[in-house]
Write a protein that holds these residues in place. Structure first.
Motif, PDB file in Angstrom:
ATOM      1  N   VAL A 245     -11.524  -6.111   9.494  1.00  0.00           N
ATOM      2  CA  VAL A 245     -10.427  -6.497   8.602  1.00  0.00           C
ATOM      3  C   VAL A 245      -9.438  -5.211   8.681  1.00  0.00           C
ATOM      4  O   VAL A 245      -9.939  -3.976   8.636  1.00  0.00           O
ATOM      5  N   ARG A 246      -8.218  -5.329   8.883  1.00  0.00           N
ATOM      6  CA  ARG A 246      -7.362  -4.287   8.724  1.00  0.00           C
ATOM      7  C   ARG A 246      -6.662  -4.121   7.319  1.00  0.00           C
ATOM      8  O   ARG A 246      -6.008  -5.276   6.812  1.00  0.00           O
ATOM      9  N   VAL A 247      -6.576  -2.747   7.010  1.00  0.00           N
ATOM     10  CA  VAL A 247      -6.619  -2.498   5.492  1.00  0.00           C
ATOM     11  C   VAL A 247      -5.342  -1.534   5.537  1.00  0.00           C
ATOM     12  O   VAL A 247      -5.475  -0.527   6.332  1.00  0.00           O
ATOM     13  N   THR A 248      -4.130  -1.829   5.031  1.00  0.00           N
ATOM     14  CA  THR A 248      -2.958  -0.892   5.159  1.00  0.00           C
ATOM     15  C   THR A 248      -2.599  -0.542   3.897  1.00  0.00           C
ATOM     16  O   THR A 248      -2.856  -1.363   2.868  1.00  0.00           O
ATOM     17  N   LEU A 249      -2.153   0.792   3.631  1.00  0.00           N
ATOM     18  CA  LEU A 249      -1.502   1.123   2.578  1.00  0.00           C
ATOM     19  C   LEU A 249      -0.249   1.824   2.527  1.00  0.00           C
ATOM     20  O   LEU A 249       0.016   2.797   3.504  1.00  0.00           O
TER      21      LEU A 249
ATOM     22  N   VAL B 261      -9.849   4.507 -11.538  1.00  0.00           N
ATOM     23  CA  VAL B 261      -9.902   6.040 -11.520  1.00  0.00           C
ATOM     24  C   VAL B 261      -8.897   6.579 -12.618  1.00  0.00           C
ATOM     25  O   VAL B 261      -7.731   6.399 -12.575  1.00  0.00           O
ATOM     26  N   ALA B 262      -9.684   7.217 -13.622  1.00  0.00           N
ATOM     27  CA  ALA B 262      -8.905   7.916 -14.516  1.00  0.00           C
ATOM     28  C   ALA B 262      -8.086   9.084 -14.018  1.00  0.00           C
ATOM     29  O   ALA B 262      -8.533   9.993 -13.503  1.00  0.00           O
ATOM     30  N   GLY B 263      -6.971   8.728 -14.426  1.00  0.00           N
ATOM     31  CA  GLY B 263      -5.853   9.975 -13.979  1.00  0.00           C
ATOM     32  C   GLY B 263      -5.421   9.845 -12.558  1.00  0.00           C
ATOM     33  O   GLY B 263      -4.804  10.775 -11.920  1.00  0.00           O
ATOM     34  N   ALA B 264      -5.720   8.910 -11.931  1.00  0.00           N
ATOM     35  CA  ALA B 264      -5.190   8.506 -10.441  1.00  0.00           C
ATOM     36  C   ALA B 264      -3.692   8.345 -10.356  1.00  0.00           C
ATOM     37  O   ALA B 264      -3.136   7.666 -11.229  1.00  0.00           O
ATOM     38  N   VAL B 265      -3.207   8.880  -9.378  1.00  0.00           N
ATOM     39  CA  VAL B 265      -1.622   8.604  -9.250  1.00  0.00           C
ATOM     40  C   VAL B 265      -1.486   7.086  -8.405  1.00  0.00           C
ATOM     41  O   VAL B 265      -2.092   6.937  -7.427  1.00  0.00           O
ATOM     42  N   SER B 266      -0.751   6.561  -9.015  1.00  0.00           N
ATOM     43  CA  SER B 266      -0.581   5.174  -8.339  1.00  0.00           C
ATOM     44  C   SER B 266       0.214   5.445  -7.032  1.00  0.00           C
ATOM     45  O   SER B 266       1.028   6.012  -6.786  1.00  0.00           O
ATOM     46  N   GLY B 267      -0.476   4.677  -6.085  1.00  0.00           N
ATOM     47  CA  GLY B 267       0.298   4.897  -4.651  1.00  0.00           C
ATOM     48  C   GLY B 267       0.076   3.620  -3.727  1.00  0.00           C
ATOM     49  O   GLY B 267       0.112   3.517  -2.736  1.00  0.00           O
ATOM     50  N   GLY B 268       0.629   2.553  -4.676  1.00  0.00           N
ATOM     51  CA  GLY B 268       0.775   1.207  -3.991  1.00  0.00           C
ATOM     52  C   GLY B 268      -0.607   0.342  -3.893  1.00  0.00           C
ATOM     53  O   GLY B 268      -1.675   0.816  -4.303  1.00  0.00           O
ATOM     54  N   VAL B 269      -0.487  -0.742  -3.180  1.00  0.00           N
ATOM     55  CA  VAL B 269      -1.441  -1.695  -3.332  1.00  0.00           C
ATOM     56  C   VAL B 269      -1.815  -2.064  -1.984  1.00  0.00           C
ATOM     57  O   VAL B 269      -1.150  -2.330  -1.072  1.00  0.00           O
ATOM     58  N   PRO B 270      -3.381  -1.891  -1.909  1.00  0.00           N
ATOM     59  CA  PRO B 270      -3.621  -2.054  -0.261  1.00  0.00           C
ATOM     60  C   PRO B 270      -3.416  -3.534  -0.019  1.00  0.00           C
ATOM     61  O   PRO B 270      -3.710  -4.481  -0.645  1.00  0.00           O
ATOM     62  N   VAL B 271      -3.230  -3.894   1.271  1.00  0.00           N
ATOM     63  CA  VAL B 271      -2.829  -4.990   1.969  1.00  0.00           C
ATOM     64  C   VAL B 271      -3.792  -5.129   3.188  1.00  0.00           C
ATOM     65  O   VAL B 271      -4.130  -4.532   3.910  1.00  0.00           O
ATOM     66  N   THR B 272      -4.452  -6.574   3.217  1.00  0.00           N
ATOM     67  CA  THR B 272      -5.528  -6.788   3.963  1.00  0.00           C
ATOM     68  C   THR B 272      -4.974  -7.869   5.195  1.00  0.00           C
ATOM     69  O   THR B 272      -4.157  -8.724   4.649  1.00  0.00           O
ATOM     70  N   GLU B 273      -5.462  -7.765   6.450  1.00  0.00           N
ATOM     71  CA  GLU B 273      -5.316  -8.420   7.511  1.00  0.00           C
ATOM     72  C   GLU B 273      -6.447  -9.122   8.029  1.00  0.00           C
ATOM     73  O   GLU B 273      -6.733  -8.076   8.761  1.00  0.00           O
ATOM     74  N   PRO B 274      -6.734 -10.076   7.964  1.00  0.00           N
ATOM     75  CA  PRO B 274      -6.171 -11.299   7.491  1.00  0.00           C
ATOM     76  C   PRO B 274      -6.223 -11.309   5.832  1.00  0.00           C
ATOM     77  O   PRO B 274      -6.939 -10.431   5.299  1.00  0.00           O
TER      78      PRO B 274
ATOM     79  N   GLY C 156       2.494   5.239   6.254  1.00  0.00           N
ATOM     80  CA  GLY C 156       1.609   4.106   6.227  1.00  0.00           C
ATOM     81  C   GLY C 156       0.395   4.441   6.992  1.00  0.00           C
ATOM     82  O   GLY C 156       0.230   5.080   7.799  1.00  0.00           O
ATOM     83  N   LEU C 157      -0.731   4.228   5.986  1.00  0.00           N
ATOM     84  CA  LEU C 157      -2.244   4.529   6.323  1.00  0.00           C
ATOM     85  C   LEU C 157      -2.817   2.901   6.652  1.00  0.00           C
ATOM     86  O   LEU C 157      -2.532   1.986   6.195  1.00  0.00           O
TER      87      LEU C 157
END
Length: 446
Positions: free
Chosen positions: A350-354, A328-341, A408-409
């Motif tokens: 699937v559980r996706v957290t950020l 995304v052009a101009g997007a602000v970095s907000g971490g990397v999503p993590v999946t479980e599993p 935490g989302l």
């Protein structure tokens, strides 16, 4: 004689403390009205605050999430029939997200129109001014309490005058009124909610529901060039009558949600087109990449369920490869999503957290966060909301100015088939919309 009276007074005090949460029943007229709009290059949310009486001042907040170049926003509220209109304006500064307030006025309840003008664009949004009415159970409780108070005074006066039969009669009446109040409070969840003043009449007949709307999705000009501005138009028609569909209801704080992505996913826009005419919704965008683009429009028609329609258009030039990584052009970095599993499997949750890395997250479109999922080929689009903000059970959306949600989302999603998926997570911090893009490889079910 006085022991039963003391017992009744204690019971009334206890009931008053216990019954407080029931005030929320049937108060649909207390909800604010929200309209997300993408207008004049800005992403804004117009919040019409709930009214407690009419005529009265009406507070309107304009939340600038993506102010762009900023500019003046004119607002006009007018009743659908008769009455006087009220106007005001706010000025959004370039590059400065935030909330702006204007106070208008209304002199009647019922259907109204909110006109929003900015940068030569005009959107007309229908809504209703409602005034909440007390629910039936609350009227019963108040009347019973009044009877109890009168009976208690009568019992005390009669007892002071040594008129025992009268005192006993008044005491019995107080007991009966107290029982009625308790019963009404206990049964309050089963009472029909009160209809707010100004709400349209509800037919007692069973509504068969309306058919799905048939869309026409096009861009003007028909084939925009790279870097040029174009208009995306969505027109909705009733398949049975051929008439334009103009009965959309606000669905997650917008009449329509539109997602536009390039085939490789490097171009992504989640926008909210303005209503330029009955059944017609438009938004101005700027092309960045050549090749095919996908359009997904989500909306909800009154007396019908939610609906997702799709379309596509081409930006002039050679086709881009479809194996890119979403960005995304101009997007602000907000971490990397993590999946479980860590290795997601199709047809299983699937559980996706950020981790947003901020102290708190503000609500946007009524939720703490949004997860948009698209298959690599573009044939599938999914959209879910942050799990914990959905589970609050509150009927009143938190104010956009408060970072009320946890940093935490968390999302839960089930991918329909194996393959590569492009995902975008969006949330608001300091009023600004943050978009985090990612790719996921989803395996097959063992």
């Amino acid at each position: 004689m006085f022991k039963p009276l003391i017992t009744i007074l204690f019971a009334l005090a206890l009931f008053g403390a216990w019954a407080e949460p029931a005030w929320a029943h049937g108060q649909s007229g207390e909800a604010d009205v929200r309209f997300a709009q993408t207008i004049a290059g800005m992403e804004i949310t117009v919040v019409v605050r709930a009214s407690v009486q009419v005529p009265a001042p009406l507070q309107v907040d304009v939340v600038a999430h993506t102010p762009g170049r900023g500019g003046r926003i004119d607002l006009v509220i007018r009743p659908a029939v008769g009455g006087r209109s009220s106007s005001g304006m706010v000025r959004v500064e370039a590059g400065r997200p935030g909330m702006h307030r204007v106070v208008l006025s209304v002199d009647r309840v019922g259907p109204h129109e909110l006109e929003v003008r900015a940068g030569g664009e005009r959107s007309v949004l229908p809504f209703a001014v409602l005034v909440p009415q007390p629910p039936p159970w609350e009227v019963v409780v108040h009347a019973a309490f009044a009877c109890t108070a009168v009976a208690l005074v009568g019992a005390l006066v009669s007892a002071g005058l040594s008129r025992r039969p009268a005192a006993a009669g008044f005491a019995g009446g107080a007991v009966v009124a107290t029982v009625v109040a308790f019963t009404a409070g206990v049964l309050s969840p089963w009472f029909a909610p009160a209809v707010p003043e100004g709400a349209p009449p509800v037919s007692r007949e069973v509504m068969p529901g309306r058919p799905n709307a048939q869309p026409v999705i096009e861009v003007l000009p028909g084939k925009p060039g790279p870097g040029s501005e174009f208009r995306l138009r969505v027109e909705l028609f009733d398949g049975s009558t051929g008439r334009r569909v103009d009965d959309l209801v606000t669905h997650h704080a917008a009449l329509a949600h539109v997602v536009v992505t390039s085939q490789d996913g490097s171009y992504f826009r989640h926008v909210h087109p303005i209503r330029t005419a009955p059944g017609t919704y438009e938004v101005r965008l700027r092309a960045q990449e050549t090749g095919r683009h996908r359009v997904y429009a989500e909306f909800e028609r009154a007396d019908a369920g939610g609906q997702l329609v799709t379309g596509e258009f081409t930006v002039g030039g050679p086709e881009q490869p479809a194996d890119g990584v979403p960005a995304v052009a101009g997007a602000v970095s907000g971490g990397v999503p993590v999946t479980e599993p860590t290795r997601p499997v199709a047809e299983r949750p699937v559980r996706v957290t950020l981790d947003t890395g901020v102290a708190g997250v503000q609500p946007w479109l009524g939720m703490a966060g949004h997860l948009v999922v698209r298959s690599q080929d573009g044939g599938y689009l999914g959209h879910v909301h942050e799990a914990r903000s959905m589970a609050t059970g509150s009927q009143r959306v938190p104010d956009e100015s408060v970072a009320v949600y946890a940093p935490g989302l968390e999302f839960t999603f089930s991918f329909p088939r194996p393959g590569r998926y492009l995902i975008w997570i969006q949330y608001a911090r300091n009023y600004e919309i943050v978009t985090v893009a990612h790719t996921l490889e989803v395996g097959g079910t063992p």
